[in-house]
Enzyme design. Structure first.
Site, short mmCIF file in Angstrom:
data_model
loop_
_atom_site.label_atom_id
_atom_site.label_comp_id
_atom_site.label_asym_id
_atom_site.label_seq_id
_atom_site.Cartn_x
_atom_site.Cartn_y
_atom_site.Cartn_z
N ASP A 161 36.50 25.46 3.17
CA ASP A 161 35.41 25.72 4.11
C ASP A 161 35.98 26.22 5.42
OD1 ASP A 161 34.92 23.22 6.36
OD2 ASP A 161 36.26 22.80 4.68
N SER A 162 35.23 27.11 6.08
CA SER A 162 35.55 27.59 7.43
C SER A 162 36.98 28.14 7.49
CB SER A 162 35.32 26.46 8.42
OG SER A 162 35.28 26.93 9.74
#
Length: 319
Positions: A161-162
């Site tokens: 994620d991210s």
């Protein structure tokens, strides 16, 4: 009702997290410490249940003596018996804030839905450890799974994620790295200059953070390195085709622009990529099911994608 709840949560974020991120100086130790505490509290408060989850800490070395730190996460109903298949998870939050502990609720949920163990890498954080420390640790973790744990890449999926998405893509662009069966990216960061995000912001502001504040955080990792460095400015469209990928992003977040650009670049290079922009959702909303009603269907879609990519639709309960 779903739309109303999401918009209400976003409005609350604008009044709280967005304002807090604007005044906390990540360049100062107290500001970074406070940001880490706030993010950890949000993940704990609004994340899924940890009931039935077990973890096994890992602190070891690869056969060529690179250190690997992380944890195996087993969601409810997932046994510790040896299995070929697994998920390699790379957490995000600007290379400076989070850890396997902050993301444990998310990795436990992913494990429970797929029926697979998840290895969450605990890479070194900025500003104490700058580029390429995190990327080196992510590579060491991947090599350890294959070379030392004896797992086949075709039996593995990578999720991130991210900033963890950026680290995962960087890993897989390296010519000698074997590819997994599947790649899942949640609100991935692609453009570390945040120009894509700034363009998106002109039409809709992110409920959680401003692009300039996110850039200050990422700079803790990239300070002193030219923005055009090939390990930072990733040439996805001109690189090797990536494995089958699923990308999720929230329609309310500035990194939706990065997700769209990344999906286009993957397809341009010859890869297969499914992109899903979830309306009115914020950054990595999948980790916050207690305020995001879209988190559960998004996670079911992710679990199904991983199961299908690993050629075994019977993995876990994804319904």
């Amino acid at each position: 009702m779903t739309e109303w709840r999401s918009r209400s949560a976003n409005a609350a974020s604008i009044l709280t997290l967005r304002q807090i991120s604007a005044v906390l100086p990540p360049e100062q130790a107290w500001g970074l410490w406070a940001a880490r505490q706030i993010v950890a509290r949000i993940m704990d408060t609004f994340g899924p249940s940890l009931s039935g989850t077990t973890t096994v800490p890992v602190d070891t070395r690869t056969s060529d003596r690179r250190r690997v730190v992380g944890e195996w996460v087993y969601g409810r109903g997932v046994g510790h018996d040896a299995t070929a298949r697994a998920i390699y998870f790379v957490h995000g939050s600007g290379y400076a804030l989070c850890s396997p502990r902050t993301h444990r609720r998310l990795t436990a949920w992913l494990s429970q839905l797929t029926g697979l163990p998840v290895f969450s890498i605990d890479y070194r954080l900025a500003p104490r450890h700058r580029f390429p420390s995190a990327a080196d640790d992510v590579r060491a973790g991947w090599d350890w799974l294959i070379d030392d744990c004896g797992k086949s890449p075709k039996d593995l999926a990578i999720a991130g994620d991210s900033a963890g998405g950026h680290l995962a893509v960087d890993l897989l662009l390296q010519p000698e790295v074997p590819h997994p069966a599947a790649l899942v990216l949640l609100s991935p960061l692609l453009d570390l200059t945040f120009e894509l995000a700034r363009t998106w912001e002109r039409s809709r502001r992110d409920p959680a953070i401003r692009s300039r504040d996110a850039a200050r955080l990422v700079e803790l990792y990239c300070a002193g390195v030219e923005p055009g460095h090939p390990r930072l400015a990733l040439d996805v469209s001109g690189g090797r085709p990536l494995p089958p990928a699923l990308i999720h992003a929230g329609g309310a977040e500035m990194l939706a622009a990065d997700a769209i650009a990344l999906a286009e670049d993957m397809r341009r290079s010859g890869g297969d990529c499914d992109l899903h922009i979830w309306p009115d959702q914020a950054h990595v909303f999948q980790a916050l099911p207690r305020i995001s009603p879209s988190a559960a269907p998004a996670m079911r879609e992710i679990a199904s994608f991983i199961a299908n990519s690993l050629y075994d639709s019977s993995i876990g309960e994804v319904g």
